[in-house]
Design a protein around this motif. Sequence first.
Motif, PDB file in Angstrom:
ATOM      1  N   GLU A 162      -4.647 -11.248  -4.863  1.00 18.41           N
ATOM      2  CA  GLU A 162      -6.452 -11.692  -4.724  1.00 18.41           C
ATOM      3  C   GLU A 162      -7.130 -10.763  -4.210  1.00 18.41           C
ATOM      4  O   GLU A 162      -7.789  -9.584  -4.329  1.00 18.41           O
ATOM      5  N   GLU A 163      -8.592 -11.016  -5.063  1.00 21.46           N
ATOM      6  CA  GLU A 163     -10.555 -11.055  -5.050  1.00 21.46           C
ATOM      7  C   GLU A 163     -10.250 -10.323  -3.743  1.00 21.46           C
ATOM      8  O   GLU A 163     -11.406  -9.723  -3.579  1.00 21.46           O
ATOM      9  N   ARG A 164     -10.326 -10.729  -2.528  1.00 16.06           N
ATOM     10  CA  ARG A 164     -10.712 -10.394  -1.149  1.00 16.06           C
ATOM     11  C   ARG A 164      -9.125 -10.819  -0.121  1.00 16.06           C
ATOM     12  O   ARG A 164      -9.135 -11.732  -0.239  1.00 16.06           O
ATOM     13  N   ILE A 165      -9.783  -8.974   0.269  1.00 15.36           N
ATOM     14  CA  ILE A 165      -8.759  -8.989   1.726  1.00 15.36           C
ATOM     15  C   ILE A 165      -9.251  -8.179   2.454  1.00 15.36           C
ATOM     16  O   ILE A 165     -10.030  -7.549   2.619  1.00 15.36           O
ATOM     17  N   VAL A 166      -8.639  -9.319   3.871  1.00 21.86           N
ATOM     18  CA  VAL A 166      -9.151  -8.294   5.110  1.00 21.86           C
ATOM     19  C   VAL A 166      -7.801  -7.619   5.455  1.00 21.86           C
ATOM     20  O   VAL A 166      -6.691  -8.834   5.617  1.00 21.86           O
ATOM     21  N   CYS A 167      -7.621  -6.208   5.900  1.00 19.36           N
ATOM     22  CA  CYS A 167      -6.080  -5.760   6.155  1.00 19.36           C
ATOM     23  C   CYS A 167      -6.648  -5.469   7.830  1.00 19.36           C
ATOM     24  O   CYS A 167      -7.601  -4.979   7.907  1.00 19.36           O
ATOM     25  N   ILE A 168      -5.603  -5.343   8.907  1.00 17.37           N
ATOM     26  CA  ILE A 168      -5.773  -5.586  10.200  1.00 17.37           C
ATOM     27  C   ILE A 168      -4.950  -4.964  10.501  1.00 17.37           C
ATOM     28  O   ILE A 168      -3.770  -4.820  10.547  1.00 17.37           O
ATOM     29  N   ALA A 169      -4.745  -3.420  11.262  1.00 17.51           N
ATOM     30  CA  ALA A 169      -4.130  -2.846  11.184  1.00 17.51           C
ATOM     31  C   ALA A 169      -3.656  -2.077  12.758  1.00 17.51           C
ATOM     32  O   ALA A 169      -4.772  -1.216  12.882  1.00 17.51           O
ATOM     33  N   ALA A 170      -2.090  -1.799  13.753  1.00 14.52           N
ATOM     34  CA  ALA A 170      -2.367  -0.702  14.208  1.00 14.52           C
ATOM     35  C   ALA A 170      -1.528   0.200  14.323  1.00 14.52           C
ATOM     36  O   ALA A 170      -1.014  -0.709  13.370  1.00 14.52           O
ATOM     37  N   GLY A 171      -1.737   1.209  14.830  1.00 10.96           N
ATOM     38  CA  GLY A 171      -0.959   2.228  14.790  1.00 10.96           C
ATOM     39  C   GLY A 171      -0.050   2.714  13.203  1.00 10.96           C
ATOM     40  O   GLY A 171      -0.311   2.497  12.386  1.00 10.96           O
ATOM     41  N   THR A 172       1.485   2.286  13.340  1.00 11.70           N
ATOM     42  CA  THR A 172       1.836   3.147  11.849  1.00 11.70           C
ATOM     43  C   THR A 172       1.695   1.072  11.239  1.00 11.70           C
ATOM     44  O   THR A 172       2.467   1.319   9.841  1.00 11.70           O
ATOM     45  N   GLY A 173       1.351   0.403  12.230  1.00 14.80           N
ATOM     46  CA  GLY A 173       1.316  -1.199  11.399  1.00 14.80           C
ATOM     47  C   GLY A 173       0.225  -0.567   9.509  1.00 14.80           C
ATOM     48  O   GLY A 173      -0.295  -1.818   9.086  1.00 14.80           O
ATOM     49  N   VAL A 174       0.165   0.114   9.807  1.00 17.74           N
ATOM     50  CA  VAL A 174      -1.109   0.906   8.785  1.00 17.74           C
ATOM     51  C   VAL A 174       0.123   0.645   7.217  1.00 17.74           C
ATOM     52  O   VAL A 174      -0.716   1.020   6.595  1.00 17.74           O
ATOM     53  N   ALA A 175       0.802   0.798   7.540  1.00 19.09           N
ATOM     54  CA  ALA A 175       1.158   1.894   6.504  1.00 19.09           C
ATOM     55  C   ALA A 175       2.007   0.736   5.120  1.00 19.09           C
ATOM     56  O   ALA A 175       1.026   0.889   3.467  1.00 19.09           O
ATOM     57  N   PRO A 176       1.948  -0.475   5.225  1.00 20.50           N
ATOM     58  CA  PRO A 176       1.795  -1.246   4.123  1.00 20.50           C
ATOM     59  C   PRO A 176       0.280  -1.527   3.629  1.00 20.50           C
ATOM     60  O   PRO A 176       0.172  -1.638   2.320  1.00 20.50           O
ATOM     61  N   VAL A 182      -4.689  -0.870  -5.311  1.00 19.03           N
ATOM     62  CA  VAL A 182      -6.398  -1.838  -6.111  1.00 19.03           C
ATOM     63  C   VAL A 182      -7.043  -0.358  -6.400  1.00 19.03           C
ATOM     64  O   VAL A 182      -7.979  -0.507  -7.735  1.00 19.03           O
ATOM     65  N   SER A 183      -6.423   0.834  -5.861  1.00 20.43           N
ATOM     66  CA  SER A 183      -7.794   2.695  -6.332  1.00 20.43           C
ATOM     67  C   SER A 183      -6.976   2.285  -7.686  1.00 20.43           C
ATOM     68  O   SER A 183      -7.603   2.764  -8.491  1.00 20.43           O
ATOM     69  N   GLN A 184      -5.673   2.071  -7.533  1.00 22.00           N
ATOM     70  CA  GLN A 184      -5.305   2.982  -8.840  1.00 22.00           C
ATOM     71  C   GLN A 184      -5.290   1.998 -10.202  1.00 22.00           C
ATOM     72  O   GLN A 184      -6.037   2.361 -11.283  1.00 22.00           O
ATOM     73  N   LYS A 185      -6.162   0.915  -9.898  1.00 21.06           N
ATOM     74  CA  LYS A 185      -5.732  -0.219 -10.639  1.00 21.06           C
ATOM     75  C   LYS A 185      -7.310  -0.494 -10.788  1.00 21.06           C
ATOM     76  O   LYS A 185      -7.800  -1.485 -11.524  1.00 21.06           O
ATOM     77  N   LYS A 186      -7.936   0.178  -9.994  1.00 15.73           N
ATOM     78  CA  LYS A 186      -9.619  -0.285 -10.158  1.00 15.73           C
ATOM     79  C   LYS A 186      -9.863  -1.487 -10.429  1.00 15.73           C
ATOM     80  O   LYS A 186     -10.075  -2.082 -10.714  1.00 15.73           O
ATOM     81  N   LEU A 187      -9.082  -2.364  -8.706  1.00 14.21           N
ATOM     82  CA  LEU A 187      -9.418  -3.453  -9.071  1.00 14.21           C
ATOM     83  C   LEU A 187     -11.325  -3.866  -8.895  1.00 14.21           C
ATOM     84  O   LEU A 187     -11.196  -3.159  -7.995  1.00 14.21           O
ATOM     85  N   ASP A 188     -11.436  -5.057  -8.916  1.00 10.71           N
ATOM     86  CA  ASP A 188     -13.006  -5.494  -8.658  1.00 10.71           C
ATOM     87  C   ASP A 188     -12.378  -6.497  -7.200  1.00 10.71           C
ATOM     88  O   ASP A 188     -11.288  -7.219  -7.729  1.00 10.71           O
ATOM     89  N   GLY A 189     -13.721  -6.257  -6.595  1.00  6.25           N
ATOM     90  CA  GLY A 189     -13.235  -7.041  -5.589  1.00  6.25           C
ATOM     91  C   GLY A 189     -13.748  -6.617  -4.307  1.00  6.25           C
ATOM     92  O   GLY A 189     -14.555  -5.807  -4.159  1.00  6.25           O
ATOM     93  N   LYS A 190     -13.178  -7.397  -2.841  1.00  3.06           N
ATOM     94  CA  LYS A 190     -13.831  -6.610  -1.406  1.00  3.06           C
ATOM     95  C   LYS A 190     -12.727  -6.031  -1.076  1.00  3.06           C
ATOM     96  O   LYS A 190     -11.897  -7.877  -0.705  1.00  3.06           O
ATOM     97  N   PHE A 191     -12.428  -5.557   0.084  1.00  4.14           N
ATOM     98  CA  PHE A 191     -10.314  -5.331   0.485  1.00  4.14           C
ATOM     99  C   PHE A 191     -11.224  -3.855   1.273  1.00  4.14           C
ATOM    100  O   PHE A 191     -11.215  -2.995   1.185  1.00  4.14           O
ATOM    101  N   THR A 192     -11.116  -4.776   2.911  1.00  5.61           N
ATOM    102  CA  THR A 192     -11.638  -4.062   4.002  1.00  5.61           C
ATOM    103  C   THR A 192     -10.807  -3.970   4.962  1.00  5.61           C
ATOM    104  O   THR A 192      -9.747  -4.778   4.720  1.00  5.61           O
TER     105      THR A 192
END
Length: 227
Positions: A98-112, A120-130
């Motif tokens: 997906e080209e636009r994602i919002v990730c929301i995490a607390a604690g170890t929920g950051v793992a995925p 996203v970083s390795q593939k140098k994908l274009d989009g918005k990833f917050t």
Amino acid sequence: MSSVRLLAVSLLEFSFSPLDGKNIKFEPGQFVMLHQLENGSFGKLSRAFSIASSPLNPELRFVIKITGGAFTSILSKMKPGDRVGVSGPFGNFAFRGEERIVCIAAGTGVAPMVGILEYVSQKKLDGKFTLFYSAKTESLVACRGLLDSFQASNPGIKVVYSLTRETPSGWKHELGRIDSKMMGKYADYAKDATVFICGPAEFSKAMKGIMLGLGTSEVRIKAEAWG
């Protein structure tokens, strides 16, 4: 196992290398079952953990809170070279380009989310990833170095840190619980984004409510919770 590293009080980072050199195939964000080994076979104890690494990596990374339970007590005593069993992957909590994602995490929920943003970083994908990442204290922010490196490598990646129980000297990020105002400040596209939420059950429920209130379609929200 290739390494274990202390991230914060009670938080450990584990990296496991496949014995045959071939990593399992999975989608960013999915989870696996880790199994205690007994005489080379899966034992009685097992637990689900989100993969905190990209499918492009040769190793599997995990960010695990040591709770004193039977399985995490075994993990806390592991040394480089020790082995665990792995089965999976499992789950629909997966990034699929997906080209636009919002990730929301607390604690170890950051793992995925770490795994998703690393991909996203390795593939140098274009989009918005917050990523909105809530932690009680600065010392409990896991994988901060990795997350900051992802931001530096891809202008589409933004990580918003927020602390709920302290105001450290020199802290230049957010304070307090993630809310609709914070969401609008950093991710005004959230209504049309695919949303990933991971954390304790109460947190997950509250974040889903915020996203629905902003107009995000329920079918675009993927959530994992515990407790």
